[in-house]
Design a protein around this motif. Structure first.
Motif, short mmCIF file in Angstrom:
data_model
loop_
_atom_site.label_atom_id
_atom_site.label_comp_id
_atom_site.label_asym_id
_atom_site.label_seq_id
_atom_site.Cartn_x
_atom_site.Cartn_y
_atom_site.Cartn_z
N THR A 38 0.84 -1.21 0.00
CA THR A 38 0.00 0.00 0.00
C THR A 38 0.88 1.26 0.00
O THR A 38 0.51 2.27 -0.58
CB THR A 38 -0.98 0.01 1.19
N GLY A 39 2.06 1.17 0.61
CA GLY A 39 2.98 2.31 0.58
C GLY A 39 3.37 2.66 -0.85
O GLY A 39 3.34 3.82 -1.26
N LEU A 42 0.42 4.18 -2.68
CA LEU A 42 0.15 5.57 -2.27
C LEU A 42 1.23 6.51 -2.79
O LEU A 42 0.94 7.63 -3.20
CB LEU A 42 0.04 5.64 -0.75
N LEU A 56 2.26 11.73 3.28
CA LEU A 56 3.27 10.65 3.29
C LEU A 56 4.61 11.18 3.79
O LEU A 56 5.29 10.51 4.58
CB LEU A 56 3.45 10.06 1.88
N GLY A 59 4.79 11.24 7.37
CA GLY A 59 4.71 9.94 8.03
C GLY A 59 3.35 9.65 8.64
O GLY A 59 3.21 8.75 9.46
N SER A 60 2.33 10.41 8.24
CA SER A 60 0.99 10.19 8.81
C SER A 60 0.29 9.03 8.09
O SER A 60 0.46 8.86 6.88
CB SER A 60 0.11 11.43 8.60
N LEU A 61 -0.52 8.32 8.84
CA LEU A 61 -1.31 7.27 8.21
C LEU A 61 -2.39 7.90 7.35
O LEU A 61 -3.00 8.90 7.73
CB LEU A 61 -1.96 6.37 9.25
N VAL A 62 -2.62 7.33 6.20
CA VAL A 62 -3.68 7.78 5.30
C VAL A 62 -5.00 7.21 5.81
O VAL A 62 -5.00 6.19 6.50
CB VAL A 62 -3.32 7.30 3.87
N VAL A 67 -7.40 4.00 1.78
CA VAL A 67 -6.55 2.81 1.59
C VAL A 67 -7.41 1.59 1.26
O VAL A 67 -7.10 0.82 0.35
CB VAL A 67 -5.71 2.53 2.86
N GLY A 88 2.16 -3.93 4.33
CA GLY A 88 1.72 -2.61 4.81
C GLY A 88 0.21 -2.47 4.92
O GLY A 88 -0.29 -1.39 5.20
N PHE A 89 -0.51 -3.53 4.71
CA PHE A 89 -1.97 -3.53 4.85
C PHE A 89 -2.39 -4.87 5.41
O PHE A 89 -1.90 -5.89 4.93
CB PHE A 89 -2.63 -3.30 3.49
N ARG A 91 -3.26 -1.95 8.45
CA ARG A 91 -2.48 -1.27 9.48
C ARG A 91 -3.35 -0.83 10.63
O ARG A 91 -2.85 -0.28 11.60
CB ARG A 91 -1.82 -0.04 8.87
N GLN A 95 -9.15 -1.61 9.06
CA GLN A 95 -8.70 -2.15 7.76
C GLN A 95 -8.75 -3.68 7.77
O GLN A 95 -9.10 -4.31 6.78
CB GLN A 95 -7.28 -1.67 7.46
N ARG A 163 13.87 7.77 0.64
CA ARG A 163 12.46 8.17 0.77
C ARG A 163 12.33 9.40 1.65
O ARG A 163 13.05 9.53 2.63
CB ARG A 163 11.66 7.00 1.36
N ASP A 165 10.19 10.05 3.76
CA ASP A 165 9.77 9.77 5.14
C ASP A 165 10.81 8.92 5.89
O ASP A 165 10.55 8.45 6.98
CB ASP A 165 8.38 9.09 5.17
N ARG A 174 6.45 7.54 12.60
CA ARG A 174 5.86 6.33 12.01
C ARG A 174 5.91 5.18 12.99
O ARG A 174 4.98 4.37 13.09
CB ARG A 174 6.60 5.97 10.71
P1 AMP Z 1 5.25 1.93 3.82
O1 AMP Z 1 5.84 1.97 2.44
O2 AMP Z 1 4.49 0.68 4.11
O3 AMP Z 1 6.28 2.28 4.88
O4 AMP Z 1 4.15 3.11 3.86
C1 AMP Z 1 4.52 4.43 3.63
C2 AMP Z 1 3.42 5.35 4.08
O5 AMP Z 1 2.23 5.11 3.33
C3 AMP Z 1 3.00 5.21 5.53
O6 AMP Z 1 3.83 5.94 6.42
C4 AMP Z 1 1.59 5.78 5.49
O7 AMP Z 1 1.64 7.20 5.38
C5 AMP Z 1 1.07 5.27 4.17
N1 AMP Z 1 0.42 3.96 4.28
C6 AMP Z 1 0.85 2.79 3.74
N2 AMP Z 1 0.01 1.80 4.01
C7 AMP Z 1 -0.98 2.34 4.75
C8 AMP Z 1 -2.15 1.80 5.37
N3 AMP Z 1 -2.47 0.50 5.28
N4 AMP Z 1 -2.94 2.66 6.06
C9 AMP Z 1 -2.65 3.96 6.16
N5 AMP Z 1 -1.56 4.54 5.62
C10 AMP Z 1 -0.72 3.73 4.91
#
Ligand code: AMP
Length: 222
Positions: A38-39, A42, A56, A59-62, A67, A88-89, A91, A95, A163, A165, A174
Protein backbone atom coordinates in the motif's frame (compact mmCIF):
# COMPACT_ATOMS: atom_id res chain seq x y z
CA UNK A 1 1.41 -21.52 -2.44
CA UNK A 2 3.27 -21.81 -5.74
CA UNK A 3 1.84 -25.07 -7.00
CA UNK A 4 -1.45 -25.14 -5.10
CA UNK A 5 -4.42 -23.97 -7.11
CA UNK A 6 -5.96 -22.50 -3.99
CA UNK A 7 -5.14 -18.83 -3.55
CA UNK A 8 -3.55 -17.77 -0.30
CA UNK A 9 -3.54 -14.35 1.31
CA UNK A 10 -0.35 -13.57 3.22
CA UNK A 11 -0.05 -10.51 5.42
CA UNK A 12 3.39 -9.28 6.45
CA UNK A 13 2.99 -7.35 9.65
CA UNK A 14 5.75 -5.32 11.26
CA UNK A 15 7.12 -1.90 12.13
CA UNK A 16 8.65 0.30 9.43
CA UNK A 17 12.10 -1.08 8.68
CA UNK A 18 11.49 -4.71 9.68
CA UNK A 19 12.04 -5.89 6.10
CA UNK A 20 8.46 -6.32 4.89
CA UNK A 21 9.23 -4.76 1.50
CA UNK A 22 12.37 -6.83 0.95
CA UNK A 23 10.72 -10.06 2.04
CA UNK A 24 7.51 -9.55 0.09
CA UNK A 25 9.45 -8.77 -3.12
CA UNK A 26 11.53 -11.92 -2.58
CA UNK A 27 8.52 -14.10 -1.77
CA UNK A 28 6.57 -12.77 -4.72
CA UNK A 29 9.37 -13.78 -7.10
CA UNK A 30 9.94 -17.11 -5.38
CA UNK A 31 6.28 -18.13 -5.35
CA UNK A 32 5.05 -16.37 -8.48
CA UNK A 33 2.37 -14.61 -6.47
CA UNK A 34 1.88 -10.84 -6.72
CA UNK A 35 2.70 -8.62 -3.81
CA UNK A 36 0.79 -5.50 -3.00
CA UNK A 37 2.43 -2.71 -1.04
CA UNK A 38 0.00 0.00 0.00
CA UNK A 39 2.98 2.31 0.58
CA UNK A 40 4.07 1.87 -3.05
CA UNK A 41 0.50 2.37 -4.28
CA UNK A 42 0.15 5.57 -2.27
CA UNK A 43 3.56 6.91 -3.34
CA UNK A 44 2.58 6.39 -7.00
CA UNK A 45 -0.72 8.19 -6.40
CA UNK A 46 1.08 11.01 -4.53
CA UNK A 47 3.09 11.83 -7.66
CA UNK A 48 -0.01 13.72 -8.87
CA UNK A 49 -1.71 14.46 -5.54
CA UNK A 50 0.13 17.14 -3.50
CA UNK A 51 -2.04 16.67 -0.38
CA UNK A 52 -1.28 12.96 -0.28
CA UNK A 53 2.41 13.66 -0.92
CA UNK A 54 2.44 15.97 2.10
CA UNK A 55 0.77 13.34 4.30
CA UNK A 56 3.27 10.65 3.29
CA UNK A 57 6.26 12.95 3.77
CA UNK A 58 5.02 13.66 7.31
CA UNK A 59 4.71 9.94 8.03
CA UNK A 60 0.99 10.19 8.81
CA UNK A 61 -1.31 7.27 8.21
CA UNK A 62 -3.68 7.78 5.30
CA UNK A 63 -7.40 7.41 6.05
CA UNK A 64 -8.80 3.89 6.30
CA UNK A 65 -11.41 4.72 3.66
CA UNK A 66 -8.90 5.75 1.02
CA UNK A 67 -6.55 2.81 1.59
CA UNK A 68 -9.35 0.23 1.78
CA UNK A 69 -10.95 1.43 -1.46
CA UNK A 70 -7.60 1.32 -3.27
CA UNK A 71 -6.85 -2.20 -2.01
CA UNK A 72 -10.35 -3.44 -2.83
CA UNK A 73 -10.15 -2.08 -6.38
CA UNK A 74 -6.80 -3.78 -6.92
CA UNK A 75 -7.85 -7.13 -5.41
CA UNK A 76 -11.14 -7.18 -7.32
CA UNK A 77 -9.42 -6.32 -10.59
CA UNK A 78 -6.29 -8.40 -10.54
CA UNK A 79 -5.59 -10.69 -7.69
CA UNK A 80 -8.52 -12.78 -6.64
CA UNK A 81 -7.51 -16.00 -8.39
CA UNK A 82 -3.83 -16.04 -7.46
CA UNK A 83 -3.78 -14.84 -3.89
CA UNK A 84 -1.55 -12.00 -2.79
CA UNK A 85 1.20 -10.99 -0.40
CA UNK A 86 0.14 -7.85 1.44
CA UNK A 87 2.87 -5.48 2.61
CA UNK A 88 1.72 -2.61 4.81
CA UNK A 89 -1.97 -3.53 4.85
CA UNK A 90 -3.92 -3.82 7.07
CA UNK A 91 -2.48 -1.27 9.48
CA UNK A 92 -5.55 -0.74 11.64
CA UNK A 93 -8.29 -3.00 13.00
CA UNK A 94 -10.82 -1.19 10.79
CA UNK A 95 -8.70 -2.15 7.76
CA UNK A 96 -8.42 -5.74 9.01
CA UNK A 97 -12.21 -5.95 9.38
CA UNK A 98 -12.64 -4.50 5.90
CA UNK A 99 -10.19 -7.06 4.48
CA UNK A 100 -12.04 -9.99 6.08
CA UNK A 101 -15.31 -8.81 4.54
CA UNK A 102 -13.63 -8.33 1.16
CA UNK A 103 -12.07 -11.81 1.27
CA UNK A 104 -15.50 -13.28 2.07
CA UNK A 105 -17.01 -11.39 -0.85
CA UNK A 106 -14.29 -12.66 -3.21
CA UNK A 107 -14.53 -16.23 -1.89
CA UNK A 108 -10.95 -16.09 -0.64
CA UNK A 109 -9.64 -17.76 2.53
CA UNK A 110 -8.73 -15.99 5.74
CA UNK A 111 -5.19 -14.59 5.70
CA UNK A 112 -2.01 -16.11 7.03
CA UNK A 113 -0.27 -13.44 9.08
CA UNK A 114 3.48 -13.30 9.63
CA UNK A 115 4.70 -10.73 12.11
CA UNK A 116 8.32 -9.61 11.63
CA UNK A 117 9.89 -8.44 14.89
CA UNK A 118 13.04 -6.30 15.00
CA UNK A 119 14.46 -4.51 18.06
CA UNK A 120 13.47 -0.86 18.09
CA UNK A 121 17.05 0.50 18.16
CA UNK A 122 17.94 -1.39 14.97
CA UNK A 123 15.04 0.11 13.03
CA UNK A 124 16.35 3.66 12.90
CA UNK A 125 19.69 2.60 11.38
CA UNK A 126 17.97 0.31 8.92
CA UNK A 127 15.66 3.04 7.68
CA UNK A 128 18.11 5.93 7.52
CA UNK A 129 20.45 3.77 5.43
CA UNK A 130 17.68 2.51 3.13
CA UNK A 131 17.83 3.54 -0.53
CA UNK A 132 15.28 2.80 -3.24
CA UNK A 133 15.09 2.86 -7.00
CA UNK A 134 12.44 5.41 -8.01
CA UNK A 135 11.74 3.51 -11.24
CA UNK A 136 11.43 -0.16 -10.20
CA UNK A 137 11.16 0.22 -6.39
CA UNK A 138 14.08 -2.18 -5.75
CA UNK A 139 15.36 -1.77 -2.19
CA UNK A 140 18.98 -1.44 -1.06
CA UNK A 141 20.70 -0.64 2.20
CA UNK A 142 23.97 1.27 2.49
CA UNK A 143 25.05 -0.92 5.43
CA UNK A 144 23.68 -4.37 4.75
CA UNK A 145 22.82 -4.53 1.06
CA UNK A 146 24.54 -1.80 -0.97
CA UNK A 147 23.91 -1.66 -4.70
CA UNK A 148 26.70 -3.23 -6.74
CA UNK A 149 26.24 -0.21 -9.03
CA UNK A 150 27.06 2.27 -6.25
CA UNK A 151 24.57 5.13 -6.21
CA UNK A 152 22.55 3.54 -9.03
CA UNK A 153 20.07 0.67 -9.27
CA UNK A 154 21.58 -2.66 -10.28
CA UNK A 155 18.51 -3.50 -12.32
CA UNK A 156 17.88 -0.41 -14.42
CA UNK A 157 20.68 2.07 -13.70
CA UNK A 158 18.41 4.73 -12.16
CA UNK A 159 19.95 6.93 -9.46
CA UNK A 160 18.83 5.63 -6.06
CA UNK A 161 16.91 7.92 -3.72
CA UNK A 162 16.18 8.15 -0.02
CA UNK A 163 12.46 8.17 0.77
CA UNK A 164 11.18 11.50 2.05
CA UNK A 165 9.77 9.77 5.14
CA UNK A 166 13.05 7.99 6.00
CA UNK A 167 14.40 10.86 8.09
CA UNK A 168 14.92 10.38 11.82
CA UNK A 169 12.07 12.64 12.93
CA UNK A 170 9.53 11.07 10.58
CA UNK A 171 10.73 7.55 11.34
CA UNK A 172 10.05 8.15 15.05
CA UNK A 173 6.56 9.37 14.22
CA UNK A 174 5.86 6.33 12.01
CA UNK A 175 7.14 4.01 14.72
CA UNK A 176 4.88 5.64 17.30
CA UNK A 177 1.86 5.10 15.02
CA UNK A 178 2.88 1.48 14.63
CA UNK A 179 3.16 0.99 18.41
CA UNK A 180 -0.34 2.29 18.89
CA UNK A 181 -1.96 0.00 16.34
CA UNK A 182 0.06 -3.18 16.59
CA UNK A 183 -1.45 -4.70 19.75
CA UNK A 184 -5.07 -4.39 18.62
CA UNK A 185 -4.04 -5.87 15.26
CA UNK A 186 -2.27 -8.80 16.92
CA UNK A 187 -5.35 -9.35 19.12
CA UNK A 188 -7.42 -9.39 15.95
CA UNK A 189 -5.27 -12.02 14.22
CA UNK A 190 -3.64 -14.12 16.91
CA UNK A 191 -6.37 -16.73 17.07
CA UNK A 192 -6.04 -17.43 13.35
CA UNK A 193 -3.01 -18.38 11.25
CA UNK A 194 -0.59 -16.07 13.06
CA UNK A 195 3.21 -16.52 13.25
CA UNK A 196 6.04 -14.44 14.65
CA UNK A 197 9.49 -14.31 13.03
CA UNK A 198 12.67 -12.79 14.44
CA UNK A 199 13.58 -10.25 11.74
CA UNK A 200 16.85 -9.32 13.45
CA UNK A 201 18.80 -11.79 11.33
CA UNK A 202 20.31 -12.19 7.91
CA UNK A 203 17.51 -11.56 5.35
CA UNK A 204 18.18 -14.97 3.75
CA UNK A 205 17.43 -16.75 7.03
CA UNK A 206 14.28 -14.72 7.49
CA UNK A 207 13.21 -15.61 3.93
CA UNK A 208 13.74 -19.33 4.57
CA UNK A 209 11.65 -19.26 7.71
CA UNK A 210 8.96 -17.27 5.98
CA UNK A 211 8.81 -19.73 3.10
CA UNK A 212 8.65 -22.65 5.50
CA UNK A 213 5.67 -21.11 7.26
CA UNK A 214 3.84 -20.24 4.05
CA UNK A 215 4.56 -23.24 1.88
CA UNK A 216 5.26 -25.87 4.53
CA UNK A 217 8.62 -27.52 5.42
CA UNK A 218 8.77 -29.44 2.10
CA UNK A 219 9.20 -26.15 0.23
CA UNK A 220 12.80 -25.87 1.40
CA UNK A 221 13.70 -29.37 0.37
CA UNK A 222 12.19 -28.95 -3.10
P1 AMP B 1 5.25 1.93 3.82
O1 AMP B 1 5.84 1.97 2.44
O2 AMP B 1 4.49 0.68 4.11
O3 AMP B 1 6.28 2.28 4.88
O4 AMP B 1 4.15 3.11 3.86
C1 AMP B 1 4.52 4.43 3.63
C2 AMP B 1 3.42 5.35 4.08
O5 AMP B 1 2.23 5.11 3.33
C3 AMP B 1 3.00 5.21 5.53
O6 AMP B 1 3.83 5.94 6.42
C4 AMP B 1 1.59 5.78 5.49
O7 AMP B 1 1.64 7.20 5.38
C5 AMP B 1 1.07 5.27 4.17
N1 AMP B 1 0.42 3.96 4.28
C6 AMP B 1 0.85 2.79 3.74
N2 AMP B 1 0.01 1.80 4.01
C7 AMP B 1 -0.98 2.34 4.75
C8 AMP B 1 -2.15 1.80 5.37
N3 AMP B 1 -2.47 0.50 5.28
N4 AMP B 1 -2.94 2.66 6.06
C9 AMP B 1 -2.65 3.96 6.16
N5 AMP B 1 -1.56 4.54 5.62
C10 AMP B 1 -0.72 3.73 4.91
Amino acid sequence: MSSAAKPQIVILLGAPGTGKGTQSAWLSKELGVPSLSTGEMLRAEAAHNPELKRLLAAGSLVSDGLVCQAVAAKLRRELSSTGVILDGFPRTVAQAEFLDALLDELGLPRPLVVHLLVKEDALLTRLTSRRQCPACSALYNLETRPSRAGAFCELDGERLVQREDDTEQVIRRRYEDYRQVVNPLVDFYHRGDYYVINGDRDPGLVSSELLEIIAGPSALAA
